[in-house]
Design a protein around this motif. Structure first.
Motif, PDB file in Angstrom:
ATOM      1  N   THR A   1       0.753  20.558  18.491  1.00 30.79           N
ATOM      2  CA  THR A   1       1.310  20.989  17.209  1.00 30.79           C
ATOM      3  C   THR A   1       2.419  22.019  17.424  1.00 30.79           C
ATOM      4  O   THR A   1       3.497  21.926  16.832  1.00 30.79           O
ATOM      5  CB  THR A   1       0.206  21.573  16.307  1.00 30.79           C
ATOM      6  N   GLU A   2       2.164  22.997  18.271  1.00 34.56           N
ATOM      7  CA  GLU A   2       3.185  24.015  18.552  1.00 34.56           C
ATOM      8  C   GLU A   2       4.408  23.401  19.215  1.00 34.56           C
ATOM      9  O   GLU A   2       5.543  23.731  18.880  1.00 34.56           O
ATOM     10  CB  GLU A   2       2.589  25.122  19.423  1.00 34.56           C
ATOM     11  N   SER A   3       4.177  22.488  20.155  1.00 36.43           N
ATOM     12  CA  SER A   3       5.282  21.846  20.850  1.00 36.43           C
ATOM     13  C   SER A   3       6.100  20.975  19.897  1.00 36.43           C
ATOM     14  O   SER A   3       7.333  20.957  19.960  1.00 36.43           O
ATOM     15  CB  SER A   3       4.747  21.002  22.008  1.00 36.43           C
TER      16      SER A   3
ATOM     17  N   GLY B   1      11.485  20.635  27.946  1.00 34.70           N
ATOM     18  CA  GLY B   1      10.831  20.344  29.223  1.00 34.70           C
ATOM     19  C   GLY B   1       9.328  20.523  29.138  1.00 34.70           C
ATOM     20  O   GLY B   1       8.555  19.696  29.649  1.00 34.70           O
ATOM     21  N   LEU B   2       8.906  21.609  28.490  1.00 33.80           N
ATOM     22  CA  LEU B   2       7.473  21.840  28.311  1.00 33.80           C
ATOM     23  C   LEU B   2       6.843  20.765  27.441  1.00 33.80           C
ATOM     24  O   LEU B   2       5.698  20.346  27.678  1.00 33.80           O
ATOM     25  CB  LEU B   2       7.227  23.231  27.716  1.00 33.80           C
ATOM     26  N   ALA B   3       7.568  20.292  26.437  1.00 34.26           N
ATOM     27  CA  ALA B   3       7.057  19.224  25.575  1.00 34.26           C
ATOM     28  C   ALA B   3       6.826  17.952  26.385  1.00 34.26           C
ATOM     29  O   ALA B   3       5.810  17.265  26.199  1.00 34.26           O
ATOM     30  CB  ALA B   3       8.028  18.960  24.425  1.00 34.26           C
ATOM     31  N   ALA B   4       7.741  17.637  27.288  1.00 33.82           N
ATOM     32  CA  ALA B   4       7.580  16.447  28.134  1.00 33.82           C
ATOM     33  C   ALA B   4       6.352  16.588  29.037  1.00 33.82           C
ATOM     34  O   ALA B   4       5.568  15.638  29.199  1.00 33.82           O
ATOM     35  CB  ALA B   4       8.843  16.225  28.963  1.00 33.82           C
ATOM     36  N   GLU B   5       6.162  17.773  29.611  1.00 27.21           N
ATOM     37  CA  GLU B   5       4.990  18.013  30.460  1.00 27.21           C
ATOM     38  C   GLU B   5       3.704  17.922  29.644  1.00 27.21           C
ATOM     39  O   GLU B   5       2.704  17.355  30.106  1.00 27.21           O
ATOM     40  CB  GLU B   5       5.089  19.377  31.121  1.00 27.21           C
ATOM     41  N   LEU B   6       3.723  18.471  28.444  1.00 25.61           N
ATOM     42  CA  LEU B   6       2.540  18.438  27.580  1.00 25.61           C
ATOM     43  C   LEU B   6       2.211  17.005  27.182  1.00 25.61           C
ATOM     44  O   LEU B   6       1.032  16.636  27.113  1.00 25.61           O
ATOM     45  CB  LEU B   6       2.761  19.307  26.340  1.00 25.61           C
TER      46      LEU B   6
ATOM     47  N   LEU C   1      10.946  19.876  16.820  1.00 26.76           N
ATOM     48  CA  LEU C   1      11.600  19.606  15.536  1.00 26.76           C
ATOM     49  C   LEU C   1      12.662  20.653  15.222  1.00 26.76           C
ATOM     50  O   LEU C   1      13.730  20.339  14.681  1.00 26.76           O
ATOM     51  CB  LEU C   1      10.569  19.535  14.407  1.00 26.76           C
ATOM     52  N   ARG C   2      12.399  21.903  15.579  1.00 29.65           N
ATOM     53  CA  ARG C   2      13.382  22.968  15.358  1.00 29.65           C
ATOM     54  C   ARG C   2      14.633  22.709  16.203  1.00 29.65           C
ATOM     55  O   ARG C   2      15.752  22.871  15.739  1.00 29.65           O
ATOM     56  CB  ARG C   2      12.799  24.332  15.676  1.00 29.65           C
ATOM     57  N   VAL C   3      14.430  22.291  17.465  1.00 26.90           N
ATOM     58  CA  VAL C   3      15.565  21.961  18.331  1.00 26.90           C
ATOM     59  C   VAL C   3      16.354  20.797  17.732  1.00 26.90           C
ATOM     60  O   VAL C   3      17.588  20.839  17.663  1.00 26.90           O
ATOM     61  CB  VAL C   3      15.087  21.626  19.766  1.00 26.90           C
TER      62      VAL C   3
END
Length: 115
Positions: free
Chosen positions: A75-77, A44-49, A82-84
């Motif tokens: 980069t962090e997101s 969810g945070l990745a989508a917002e970012l 990728l881990r997910v």
């Protein structure tokens, strides 16, 4: 049929930055649910970012510091995402002996997965 005896890659790192794994056959256990919830939050945070990145990159007057901060956050997101993906990929169901896989022998998704 799921892959037996495989460790689940968790969506966080240990204190030394190394990956954390969970060994359980209970997908509804406390740590499994915590990992599922953490993955959902990370995605969810990745989508917002991503939305924020589109705005910043569309601003022709964005400061270099803002662009560097955005690159760091992206980069962090991406690392989390990728881990997910890796964790979920390892947990996909495999075809059983009485089912048919695709040409590559990989897992097949049910038709309902495509809407």
């Amino acid at each position: 049929m799921t892959r037996d005896n495989e460790l689940r890659l968790l969506p966080w790192s240990g204190t030394d930055g190394k990956p954390c794994f969970l060994s359980t056959d209970d997908a509804n256990g406390h740590l499994s649910r915590l990992a599922d919830n953490t993955e959902a939050i990370q995605l969810g945070l990745a989508a917002e970012l991503l939305d924020h990145a589109s705005e910043v990159l569309g601003d022709t007057e964005a400061a270099p510091e803002e662009l560097r901060a955005l690159a760091h956050d992206l980069t962090e997101s991406l690392r989390d995402t990728l881990r997910v993906a890796e964790s979920r990929g390892h947990r996909l169901s495999l075809p059983g002996p009485d089912t048919h896989g695709n040409e590559t022998g990989g897992p097949m998704l049910p038709a309902t997965a495509f809407g």
